[in-house]
Design a protein around this motif. Structure first.
Motif, PDB file in Angstrom:
ATOM      1  N   ALA A 186       3.888  -7.376   1.976  1.00 32.68           N
ATOM      2  CA  ALA A 186       4.886  -6.309   1.889  1.00 32.68           C
ATOM      3  C   ALA A 186       5.439  -5.964   3.263  1.00 32.68           C
ATOM      4  O   ALA A 186       4.720  -5.944   4.259  1.00 32.68           O
ATOM      5  CB  ALA A 186       4.253  -5.063   1.260  1.00 32.68           C
ATOM      6  N   THR A 187       6.731  -5.671   3.283  1.00 29.24           N
ATOM      7  CA  THR A 187       7.374  -5.169   4.492  1.00 29.24           C
ATOM      8  C   THR A 187       7.917  -3.760   4.281  1.00 29.24           C
ATOM      9  O   THR A 187       8.463  -3.162   5.202  1.00 29.24           O
ATOM     10  CB  THR A 187       8.522  -6.096   4.930  1.00 29.24           C
ATOM     11  N   GLN A 188       7.752  -3.251   3.059  1.00 31.02           N
ATOM     12  CA  GLN A 188       8.178  -1.891   2.713  1.00 31.02           C
ATOM     13  C   GLN A 188       7.056  -1.210   1.946  1.00 31.02           C
ATOM     14  O   GLN A 188       6.328  -1.866   1.187  1.00 31.02           O
ATOM     15  CB  GLN A 188       9.451  -1.926   1.846  1.00 31.02           C
ATOM     16  N   PRO A 189       6.904   0.113   2.099  1.00 33.47           N
ATOM     17  CA  PRO A 189       5.833   0.823   1.403  1.00 33.47           C
ATOM     18  C   PRO A 189       5.841   0.643  -0.115  1.00 33.47           C
ATOM     19  O   PRO A 189       4.767   0.553  -0.726  1.00 33.47           O
ATOM     20  CB  PRO A 189       6.072   2.285   1.792  1.00 33.47           C
ATOM     21  N   LEU A 190       7.023   0.560  -0.721  1.00 34.89           N
ATOM     22  CA  LEU A 190       7.075   0.376  -2.176  1.00 34.89           C
ATOM     23  C   LEU A 190       6.452  -0.949  -2.598  1.00 34.89           C
ATOM     24  O   LEU A 190       5.783  -1.034  -3.628  1.00 34.89           O
ATOM     25  CB  LEU A 190       8.520   0.458  -2.685  1.00 34.89           C
ATOM     26  N   VAL A 238      -7.614  -9.809   0.782  1.00 33.85           N
ATOM     27  CA  VAL A 238      -6.294 -10.158   0.279  1.00 33.85           C
ATOM     28  C   VAL A 238      -5.240  -9.585   1.223  1.00 33.85           C
ATOM     29  O   VAL A 238      -5.378  -8.458   1.718  1.00 33.85           O
ATOM     30  CB  VAL A 238      -6.092  -9.653  -1.170  1.00 33.85           C
ATOM     31  N   VAL A 239      -4.221 -10.381   1.506  1.00 36.06           N
ATOM     32  CA  VAL A 239      -3.152  -9.955   2.413  1.00 36.06           C
ATOM     33  C   VAL A 239      -1.910  -9.615   1.605  1.00 36.06           C
ATOM     34  O   VAL A 239      -1.423 -10.436   0.820  1.00 36.06           O
ATOM     35  CB  VAL A 239      -2.826 -11.051   3.447  1.00 36.06           C
ATOM     36  N   SER A 240      -1.426  -8.402   1.780  1.00 41.46           N
ATOM     37  CA  SER A 240      -0.129  -8.022   1.219  1.00 41.46           C
ATOM     38  C   SER A 240       0.951  -8.492   2.183  1.00 41.46           C
ATOM     39  O   SER A 240       0.870  -8.235   3.386  1.00 41.46           O
ATOM     40  CB  SER A 240      -0.049  -6.502   1.057  1.00 41.46           C
ATOM     41  N   PHE A 296       1.229   5.307   8.138  1.00 41.43           N
ATOM     42  CA  PHE A 296       0.071   4.831   7.384  1.00 41.43           C
ATOM     43  C   PHE A 296      -0.699   6.021   6.799  1.00 41.43           C
ATOM     44  O   PHE A 296      -1.095   6.023   5.629  1.00 41.43           O
ATOM     45  CB  PHE A 296      -0.825   4.008   8.316  1.00 41.43           C
ATOM     46  N   ASN A 297      -0.909   7.022   7.630  1.00 40.70           N
ATOM     47  CA  ASN A 297      -1.651   8.201   7.203  1.00 40.70           C
ATOM     48  C   ASN A 297      -0.959   8.897   6.033  1.00 40.70           C
ATOM     49  O   ASN A 297      -1.618   9.365   5.093  1.00 40.70           O
ATOM     50  CB  ASN A 297      -1.797   9.162   8.388  1.00 40.70           C
ATOM     51  N   GLU A 298       0.358   8.953   6.075  1.00 43.87           N
ATOM     52  CA  GLU A 298       1.110   9.561   4.972  1.00 43.87           C
ATOM     53  C   GLU A 298       0.954   8.747   3.695  1.00 43.87           C
ATOM     54  O   GLU A 298       0.867   9.292   2.596  1.00 43.87           O
ATOM     55  CB  GLU A 298       2.591   9.685   5.338  1.00 43.87           C
ATOM     56  N   PHE A 299       0.885   7.434   3.831  1.00 41.14           N
ATOM     57  CA  PHE A 299       0.758   6.565   2.653  1.00 41.14           C
ATOM     58  C   PHE A 299      -0.584   6.757   1.960  1.00 41.14           C
ATOM     59  O   PHE A 299      -0.703   6.482   0.763  1.00 41.14           O
ATOM     60  CB  PHE A 299       0.932   5.094   3.064  1.00 41.14           C
ATOM     61  N   LEU A 300      -1.583   7.229   2.690  1.00 37.82           N
ATOM     62  CA  LEU A 300      -2.895   7.422   2.080  1.00 37.82           C
ATOM     63  C   LEU A 300      -2.838   8.424   0.930  1.00 37.82           C
ATOM     64  O   LEU A 300      -3.599   8.314  -0.039  1.00 37.82           O
ATOM     65  CB  LEU A 300      -3.910   7.876   3.134  1.00 37.82           C
ATOM     66  N   GLU A 301      -1.924   9.401   1.019  1.00 42.42           N
ATOM     67  CA  GLU A 301      -1.745  10.336  -0.099  1.00 42.42           C
ATOM     68  C   GLU A 301      -1.213   9.590  -1.317  1.00 42.42           C
ATOM     69  O   GLU A 301      -1.631   9.854  -2.450  1.00 42.42           O
ATOM     70  CB  GLU A 301      -0.787  11.461   0.298  1.00 42.42           C
ATOM     71  N   VAL A 302      -0.302   8.662  -1.088  1.00 41.55           N
ATOM     72  CA  VAL A 302       0.224   7.831  -2.176  1.00 41.55           C
ATOM     73  C   VAL A 302      -0.906   7.015  -2.792  1.00 41.55           C
ATOM     74  O   VAL A 302      -1.006   6.887  -4.017  1.00 41.55           O
ATOM     75  CB  VAL A 302       1.344   6.892  -1.657  1.00 41.55           C
ATOM     76  N   ALA A 317       2.986  -1.593  -4.951  1.00 40.64           N
ATOM     77  CA  ALA A 317       2.838  -2.522  -6.083  1.00 40.64           C
ATOM     78  C   ALA A 317       1.598  -3.396  -5.900  1.00 40.64           C
ATOM     79  O   ALA A 317       0.853  -3.652  -6.860  1.00 40.64           O
ATOM     80  CB  ALA A 317       4.090  -3.388  -6.216  1.00 40.64           C
ATOM     81  N   ASP A 318       1.358  -3.843  -4.666  1.00 43.42           N
ATOM     82  CA  ASP A 318       0.167  -4.651  -4.400  1.00 43.42           C
ATOM     83  C   ASP A 318      -1.103  -3.821  -4.569  1.00 43.42           C
ATOM     84  O   ASP A 318      -2.120  -4.318  -5.073  1.00 43.42           O
ATOM     85  CB  ASP A 318       0.225  -5.232  -2.982  1.00 43.42           C
ATOM     86  N   LEU A 319      -1.041  -2.564  -4.167  1.00 44.49           N
ATOM     87  CA  LEU A 319      -2.195  -1.683  -4.329  1.00 44.49           C
ATOM     88  C   LEU A 319      -2.528  -1.491  -5.804  1.00 44.49           C
ATOM     89  O   LEU A 319      -3.703  -1.563  -6.196  1.00 44.49           O
ATOM     90  CB  LEU A 319      -1.910  -0.331  -3.660  1.00 44.49           C
ATOM     91  N   VAL A 320      -1.518  -1.264  -6.616  1.00 47.54           N
ATOM     92  CA  VAL A 320      -1.744  -1.112  -8.059  1.00 47.54           C
ATOM     93  C   VAL A 320      -2.410  -2.362  -8.617  1.00 47.54           C
ATOM     94  O   VAL A 320      -3.395  -2.292  -9.363  1.00 47.54           O
ATOM     95  CB  VAL A 320      -0.419  -0.821  -8.789  1.00 47.54           C
TER      96      VAL A 320
END
Length: 197
Positions: A53-57, A49-51, A95-101, A61-64
């Motif tokens: 998204a152009t912003q982390p937020l 599946v392709v997100s 990207f690495n920082e987002f992994l904590e999210v 939402a797609d991850l959820v």
């Protein structure tokens, strides 16, 4: 004459999926980097599946949504999900920082012990390695990708594999032997000369 380099246009969702499927089949499965991947791919149990998204937020939402979908879907239908996001988190540090999210999101959804998130990125770099170290390519995908895995499937696969702890070392040796040119040639177009591969 304008000698400025031309910027590669962003991929369409279909192009992102095609490139990711090729990478999975030729590198991950073809080099046996993940001995567990072949079975689920062969059975059609991998969700691509392709997100957009152009912003982390937006990606969050797609991850959820994808975590909840995987939770609620029969593993025989979808065992694992590759959430490809070509338009956001192109910088590996971001990207690495987002992994904590991502990990926090798994916990917030009470999915710890049920689903985990693995990571792949075009510029993936293990701590303590040089950026051009070939061993980084074990986790280098065409586009930033979050891999959603069922813990139960991992447990079954590890139980069936005689020495799962040796996979990492084996992968390092495989990439060292392959080298950068060998990696590049994995993805030579089928129409090109691949007779000596």
């Amino acid at each position: 004459m304008n000698d400025a380099p031309t910027q590669t246009p962003p991929p369409s969702p279909d192009e992102a999926i095609d490139a990711t499927r090729t990478w999975l089949e030729r590198a991950v499965i073809g080099l046996n980097l993940c001995p567990f991947a072949k079975a689920v791919q062969r059975k059609g149990q991998v969700r691509y599946v392709v997100s957009e998204a152009t912003q982390p937020l937006q990606l969050h939402a797609d991850l959820v949504r994808e975590l909840e979908l995987l939770r609620d879907t029969d593993p025989e239908t979808t065992d694992t999900t590759l959430l490809i996001h070509p338009y956001v988190l192109g910088d590996f540090l971001d990207f690495n920082e987002f992994l904590e999210v991502a990990d926090d999101t798994v916990a917030d959804l009470d999915l710890e012990g049920e689903i985990q998130v693995a990571s792949f990125h075009p510029d993936f770099q293990f701590e303590g390695t040089a950026a051009d170290d070939i061993t980084n390519y074990t986790n280098r995908s065409p586009f930033p990708t979050l891999h959603l895995l069922r813990e139960a499937s991992i447990d079954r696969a590890v139980a069936a594999f005689p020495d799962a702890s040796a996979i990492f070392e084996t992968n390092m040796a495989t990439l060292d032997k392959l080298g950068h040119e060998g990696w590049r040639r994995l993805f030579v177009h089928d129409s090109d000369d691949t007779s000596d591969l």
